[in-house]
Scaffold this motif. Structure first.
Motif, short mmCIF file in Angstrom:
data_model
loop_
_atom_site.label_atom_id
_atom_site.label_comp_id
_atom_site.label_asym_id
_atom_site.label_seq_id
_atom_site.Cartn_x
_atom_site.Cartn_y
_atom_site.Cartn_z
N CYS A 11 -55.60 9.39 -22.55
CA CYS A 11 -54.68 8.37 -23.04
C CYS A 11 -53.76 8.97 -24.09
N ASP A 13 -51.33 9.17 -27.44
CA ASP A 13 -51.56 8.69 -28.81
C ASP A 13 -51.07 7.26 -29.01
N TRP A 14 -49.96 6.89 -28.36
CA TRP A 14 -49.44 5.53 -28.55
C TRP A 14 -50.42 4.49 -28.01
N VAL A 15 -51.13 4.80 -26.94
CA VAL A 15 -52.13 3.86 -26.39
C VAL A 15 -53.28 3.72 -27.38
N ALA A 17 -53.19 4.21 -30.70
CA ALA A 17 -52.73 3.44 -31.86
C ALA A 17 -52.64 1.95 -31.52
N HIS A 18 -52.10 1.65 -30.35
CA HIS A 18 -52.01 0.26 -29.89
C HIS A 18 -53.40 -0.36 -29.78
N ASN A 56 -49.07 3.29 -16.00
CA ASN A 56 -48.59 2.24 -16.89
C ASN A 56 -48.20 0.99 -16.10
N GLY A 123 -46.44 -2.28 -28.67
CA GLY A 123 -46.85 -0.93 -29.07
C GLY A 123 -47.92 -1.06 -30.13
N ALA A 124 -47.76 -0.36 -31.23
CA ALA A 124 -48.73 -0.42 -32.33
C ALA A 124 -48.32 -1.43 -33.40
N GLU A 125 -47.25 -2.16 -33.14
CA GLU A 125 -46.73 -3.12 -34.12
C GLU A 125 -47.19 -4.54 -33.77
#
Length: 159
Positions: A11, A13-15, A17-18, A56, A123-125
């Protein structure tokens, strides 16, 4: 353990963090209830997007659940992963989307909490339910049943 597994299967990094954000939000929502399994929620939320290691596409929930089944995870966790897309995918919709034909609508409180927590992230937000509804209106159309369903589930889980 869950973060290591996400890394091990590839996975991005963005996944990760999310998924951490979704897990934190899911645990926050779970604190509103006395009758939920927080361990299942935490694990399910951290692993809900494990299928994104392969795709995705909308199929990532099904693929992720299959990865976890192969690894011996409990069916409770696998169903959270399989049913987390949007507000769920009905049996009728699954046919239109060329998915294996069955209902992917969250059934348990744990499944609903993780699915809704995912909807409150871009995303992570962390974002508002209004942000998500507006995004879906643009993508799915203003009359898509998911728009009303997200309002219902938001009221059920958050008030």
């Amino acid at each position: 353990m869950e973060i290591k597994l996400l890394r091990d299967v590839g996975c991005p990094d963005w996944v990760i963090a999310h998924s951490i954000g979704v897990s934190n939000k899911a645990l926050e929502i779970a604190s509103n209830f006395n009758n939920v399994d927080v361990d299942i929620i935490k694990t399910g939320a951290l692993l809900h997007d494990i299928g994104r290691s392969k795709t995705n596409s909308i199929e990532h929930g099904i693929i992720g659940a299959n990865i976890l089944r192969e690894l011996g995870f409990s069916e409770d966790i696998c169903l959270i992963v399989e049913r987390h897309i949007g507000t769920g995918i009905s049996k009728e919709e699954s046919k239109k989307l060329n998915l294996p034909i069955k209902s992917y609508v969250p059934q348990t409180l744990e499944e609903k909490i993780v699915s809704h927590s995912d909807n409150l992230f871009n995303g992570a937000e962390e974002v508002s339910v209004e942000f998500t509804m507006n995004k879906w209106k643009k993508k799915l159309g203003v009359n898509h049943p998911s728009i009303k369903e997200i309002q219902i589930i938001h009221k059920e889980l958050i008030g």
